[in-house]
Design a protein around this motif. Sequence first.
Motif: not given
Length: 473
Positions: A13-16, A24-31, A58-62
């Motif tokens: 969720l945080l990576s999303a 952006w809203f998935s950050l508070p959901l992930s927390i 998932f955010t840095l796999s590139w």
Amino acid sequence: MVSFFLSLASGLLLSAAFAPLNWWFSLPLSIALFLYAVTKTRHSYFVAFVFAIVFNYFTLSWTGTFVGLIPTILLVLLQSVFYLPLGLISFKRGRVSRVWLVLPLLLVCDELRSNFPFGGFGWNRLSFSQADSPYRLIASYFGDLSLSAIAISLGIALYLFFARAQLVSVALIMLCSTIAILLPAQAAGQGSARILAIQGNVPQLGLDFNSRAKEVFQMHVKQTNIALSKIDSKPDAILWPENAVDVDPFINRDVNDQIADIAIQSDTPIIAGVVLKTPQGLQNASIMWSDKGEVATTYVKRALTPFGEYIPLRLLSEFVSPLSKNVTDFIAGDKAVMHTFAGVKASPVICYELIDDATVNSSVSGTNLMLVQTNNATFAKSSQSMQQLNISRIRAIENNRWLVSVSTTGVSAVIDNQGQVVSITKQNNAAYLYDKVDIIDDESIAHRFGSLSSIVLILGFFGVYLRKRSYDA
């Protein structure tokens, strides 16, 4: 076992919140989900580490697109170590106040990994996922860390609401978030300028994008000539990306002469990303040729990319990835330089420097427009470029400046001082942008306070936790 799967889900969720999804809203959901997971297990440190590994991967796999999986795994593990203190959040004797620890701990985590080791790597700093959030303008008042603080606080509020605990705190968080949404933008423009940004593209993507450096240069020359023939008025400046001129124009005089000729014929200064070959070593520079075809100002990149422009721990690095042997260490610059033209005082920021707080802050001082010159050819088929675009958007808000970002392969964009994308190119093709940008001389409150605002925020939220702890006791 349930907490383990919840930690996986919260990391995803945080990576999303980051590109390519940009939720952006998935950050508070992930927390909120992470807090539920970490407070229902005896293995809180393991849960925190799994959460961090999934998020960072998932955010840095590139980063492993062309160098392989092992360097990426090592980077992910290093970044995830900073999240281990989140294990402290696990309940002891039912203290609800423990959940408040997630706020200062995550802020400290972001600050530490943005500065250590090797100058840090804060590419996926939590605030950089909030460019589309309704409260994003708060960054111009209290810095980008305040964006992280609000998003994390909303996650705490969500957890407490469903746990039916401390509903007064939930109401207070929602009130503060509403106030943040209503904050007005800071000073508007005191003038304008027209910038022509050239995305010339490269012959091939990947690590060997510039194996035929003069061909890359000629592609930018060609696209500049196309753009100049199509636009209906003279620009105040032409902007080329990082590595557009990957051969030293003062050694290869024909390159210098072509740039000078374009500047003279168009009666327009050209600001280009150039690799200089000096007696001390290679330098990554932003050079402005005046409308007379003469070199006016030269800025040398100060915050070099570790493992890209120089190799720390070279013997170990070459053992992990033989490709490290192909990297020649660059020499860093030592001072901020502004390019001036048509009433504009432009601060050049070169690629990786964008995530370095101190470099951005010193570059922006005394200027009224931000220019980001970058090269995304190595990772052009990944989400890296869109993630960088969001970082640029946050920097534009934080410093109350319009920002022009130009890339060899895209995306290139013009961004206003509220983080809105005015115009944008597509990736992996030749293109140009021609836009009027506002010139803003007034410094934002966040820029004025610099890193002090981060320190105050972190200490303040530790104070909130200690107050809650004493109240629960």
